[in-house]
Design a protein around this motif. Sequence first.
Motif, PDB file in Angstrom:
ATOM      1  N   ARG A  43       0.835  -1.213   0.000  1.00  0.00           N
ATOM      2  CA  ARG A  43       0.000   0.000   0.000  1.00  0.00           C
ATOM      3  C   ARG A  43       0.864   1.255   0.000  1.00  0.00           C
ATOM      4  O   ARG A  43       0.516   2.245  -0.639  1.00  0.00           O
ATOM      5  N   TYR A  44       1.999   1.220   0.697  1.00  0.00           N
ATOM      6  CA  TYR A  44       2.902   2.371   0.738  1.00  0.00           C
ATOM      7  C   TYR A  44       3.499   2.627  -0.645  1.00  0.00           C
ATOM      8  O   TYR A  44       3.567   3.766  -1.098  1.00  0.00           O
ATOM      9  N   ILE A  45       3.931   1.565  -1.290  1.00  0.00           N
ATOM     10  CA  ILE A  45       4.551   1.697  -2.610  1.00  0.00           C
ATOM     11  C   ILE A  45       3.545   2.212  -3.638  1.00  0.00           C
ATOM     12  O   ILE A  45       3.877   3.036  -4.491  1.00  0.00           O
ATOM     13  N   THR A  46       2.314   1.745  -3.554  1.00  0.00           N
ATOM     14  CA  THR A  46       1.309   2.114  -4.550  1.00  0.00           C
ATOM     15  C   THR A  46       0.504   3.353  -4.163  1.00  0.00           C
ATOM     16  O   THR A  46      -0.483   3.668  -4.834  1.00  0.00           O
ATOM     17  N   SER A  47       0.908   4.056  -3.123  1.00  0.00           N
ATOM     18  CA  SER A  47       0.151   5.230  -2.672  1.00  0.00           C
ATOM     19  C   SER A  47       0.315   6.430  -3.600  1.00  0.00           C
ATOM     20  O   SER A  47      -0.463   7.370  -3.527  1.00  0.00           O
ATOM     21  N   ARG A  48       1.328   6.407  -4.443  1.00  0.00           N
ATOM     22  CA  ARG A  48       1.591   7.478  -5.407  1.00  0.00           C
ATOM     23  C   ARG A  48       1.709   8.846  -4.741  1.00  0.00           C
ATOM     24  O   ARG A  48       1.322   9.862  -5.308  1.00  0.00           O
ATOM     25  N   GLY A  49       2.189   8.876  -3.524  1.00  0.00           N
ATOM     26  CA  GLY A  49       2.444  10.132  -2.840  1.00  0.00           C
ATOM     27  C   GLY A  49       1.224  10.804  -2.248  1.00  0.00           C
ATOM     28  O   GLY A  49       1.337  11.888  -1.683  1.00  0.00           O
ATOM     29  N   GLU A  50       0.052  10.207  -2.365  1.00  0.00           N
ATOM     30  CA  GLU A  50      -1.147  10.785  -1.763  1.00  0.00           C
ATOM     31  C   GLU A  50      -1.032  10.667  -0.246  1.00  0.00           C
ATOM     32  O   GLU A  50      -0.857   9.585   0.298  1.00  0.00           O
ATOM     33  N   GLU A  51      -1.128  11.827   0.413  1.00  0.00           N
ATOM     34  CA  GLU A  51      -0.843  11.888   1.851  1.00  0.00           C
ATOM     35  C   GLU A  51      -1.730  10.944   2.664  1.00  0.00           C
ATOM     36  O   GLU A  51      -1.240  10.261   3.569  1.00  0.00           O
ATOM     37  N   SER A  52      -3.009  10.872   2.363  1.00  0.00           N
ATOM     38  CA  SER A  52      -3.901  10.004   3.148  1.00  0.00           C
ATOM     39  C   SER A  52      -3.544   8.536   2.951  1.00  0.00           C
ATOM     40  O   SER A  52      -3.582   7.743   3.909  1.00  0.00           O
ATOM     41  N   GLU A  53      -3.183   8.159   1.724  1.00  0.00           N
ATOM     42  CA  GLU A  53      -2.790   6.774   1.450  1.00  0.00           C
ATOM     43  C   GLU A  53      -1.470   6.432   2.134  1.00  0.00           C
ATOM     44  O   GLU A  53      -1.295   5.325   2.654  1.00  0.00           O
ATOM     45  N   VAL A  54      -0.526   7.384   2.113  1.00  0.00           N
ATOM     46  CA  VAL A  54       0.773   7.161   2.757  1.00  0.00           C
ATOM     47  C   VAL A  54       0.582   6.968   4.260  1.00  0.00           C
ATOM     48  O   VAL A  54       1.168   6.061   4.855  1.00  0.00           O
ATOM     49  N   GLU A  55      -0.247   7.814   4.878  1.00  0.00           N
ATOM     50  CA  GLU A  55      -0.476   7.693   6.322  1.00  0.00           C
ATOM     51  C   GLU A  55      -1.172   6.387   6.677  1.00  0.00           C
ATOM     52  O   GLU A  55      -0.847   5.760   7.682  1.00  0.00           O
ATOM     53  N   ALA A  56      -2.129   5.967   5.845  1.00  0.00           N
ATOM     54  CA  ALA A  56      -2.813   4.692   6.090  1.00  0.00           C
ATOM     55  C   ALA A  56      -1.823   3.534   5.995  1.00  0.00           C
ATOM     56  O   ALA A  56      -1.847   2.611   6.815  1.00  0.00           O
ATOM     57  N   ALA A  57      -0.953   3.580   5.002  1.00  0.00           N
ATOM     58  CA  ALA A  57       0.038   2.519   4.832  1.00  0.00           C
ATOM     59  C   ALA A  57       1.029   2.503   5.993  1.00  0.00           C
ATOM     60  O   ALA A  57       1.393   1.431   6.495  1.00  0.00           O
TER      61      ALA A  57
END
Length: 85
Positions: free
Chosen positions: A38-52
């Motif tokens: 999930r971190y790798i595929t977050s594409r830099g989106e802050e909410s996705e990075v924090e979730a990962a």
Amino acid sequence: GYAPPARDLPGTILGIINFVLVLVGVLALAYLVYGGFRYITSRGEESEVEAAKGLISNAVIGIVVIGIAAALVNFVISGILFGAR
């Protein structure tokens, strides 16, 4: 045929608990890998990075807790097996 060696009750309990701890450890490792994906595929989106990062943190905490639990269980059961004689 093959017959497994006879165990006493504490030895059987230790075997079952260790099996469950290994199974839970494998699940925690899979959770860690999923968090990394999930971190790798977050594409830099802050909410996705924090979730990962949350997934990864929880997985690492879980792995540490599982390791401590395994050590404590083995210590206590070994004390029962070898200390009571």
